[in-house]
Enzyme design. Structure first.
Site, short mmCIF file in Angstrom:
data_model
loop_
_atom_site.label_atom_id
_atom_site.label_comp_id
_atom_site.label_asym_id
_atom_site.label_seq_id
_atom_site.Cartn_x
_atom_site.Cartn_y
_atom_site.Cartn_z
N ASP A 46 62.98 84.49 -2.23
CA ASP A 46 63.69 85.14 -3.33
C ASP A 46 65.12 84.65 -3.55
O ASP A 46 65.80 85.17 -4.42
CB ASP A 46 63.66 86.66 -3.20
CG ASP A 46 63.99 87.18 -1.83
OD1 ASP A 46 64.23 86.37 -0.93
OD2 ASP A 46 63.99 88.40 -1.65
N THR A 47 65.56 83.63 -2.83
CA THR A 47 66.94 83.18 -3.03
C THR A 47 67.14 81.66 -3.04
O THR A 47 68.16 81.19 -3.52
CB THR A 47 67.88 83.75 -1.95
OG1 THR A 47 67.44 83.29 -0.66
CG2 THR A 47 67.93 85.27 -1.99
N ARG A 48 66.21 80.89 -2.50
CA ARG A 48 66.44 79.44 -2.28
C ARG A 48 66.79 78.68 -3.55
O ARG A 48 67.71 77.86 -3.57
CB ARG A 48 65.22 78.78 -1.65
CG ARG A 48 65.43 77.28 -1.43
CD ARG A 48 64.22 76.56 -0.89
NE ARG A 48 63.77 77.05 0.38
CZ ARG A 48 64.25 76.66 1.57
NH1 ARG A 48 65.22 75.78 1.63
NH2 ARG A 48 63.77 77.17 2.69
N GLY A 92 63.70 82.11 1.71
CA GLY A 92 63.53 81.20 0.59
C GLY A 92 62.74 81.78 -0.56
O GLY A 92 62.90 81.36 -1.70
N GLU A 117 66.96 84.03 13.45
CA GLU A 117 68.28 83.48 13.15
C GLU A 117 69.35 84.56 13.20
O GLU A 117 70.42 84.35 13.81
CB GLU A 117 68.27 82.84 11.75
CG GLU A 117 67.46 81.59 11.64
CD GLU A 117 67.26 81.10 10.21
OE1 GLU A 117 66.54 80.10 10.04
OE2 GLU A 117 67.81 81.71 9.27
N GLY A 122 59.89 64.78 11.80
CA GLY A 122 59.86 64.47 13.23
C GLY A 122 60.77 65.35 14.06
O GLY A 122 60.65 65.39 15.29
#
Length: 142
Positions: free
Chosen positions: A10-12, A8, A74, A40
């Site tokens: 550098d690209t979000r 996030g 991921e 939650g």
């Protein structure tokens, strides 16, 4: 479902939003953490389940991606799923302001790696994704 993996930092706020909007416009369901994870929810469980449920993976490999432990988790999970799924799952990497060869040779530098085994898995995942034909993006054209 399509899973977007990105750093996030550098690209979000620019590239990822444009890509998500284009994919949604093409009638794809896109998992994006900020809109899919609710207060939650157990974050790690929700993300790994979304990877397992997805058929398309788009890792956006940017300068800070190999330094993010979660991005590397991921990526390793996606690469494992692709190898186990016998062509029912696909990975389409985007090399954002990086060359694939730079990614292949990159040493991951996540904060607080759990073990040497985990670091090797991260390095292997980066090497594999760097060897996959993907798209190279140098700058945004709006």
């Amino acid at each position: 479902m399509c899973f977007l993996s990105f750093s996030g930092n550098d690209t979000r706020h620019d590239f990822v939003r444009l890509l998500r909007d284009a994919l949604v416009g093409a009638k794809l369901r896109v998992f994006l953490d900020e809109s899919e994870i609710k207060v939650g929810d157990e974050i790690a469980k929700k993300i790994l389940q979304a990877i397992d449920d997805s058929k398309i993976y788009i890792p956006i490999i940017s300068e800070t991606y190999p330094d993010s432990k979660w991005c590397l988790i991921e990526l390793a999970h996606m690469m494992n799923d692709v190898s186990q799924a016998e062509s029912s799952k696909r990975i389409f990497p985007i090399f954002y302001k990086l060359k694939p060869a730079e990614v292949e040779a990159r040493t991951p530098r996540p904060q607080n790696p759990s073990s040497e085994v985990e670091l090797r898995a991260f390095k292997e995942a980066l090497a594999k994704v760097g060897g996959i034909k993907g798209w190279k993006v140098e700058e945004l054209h709006r």
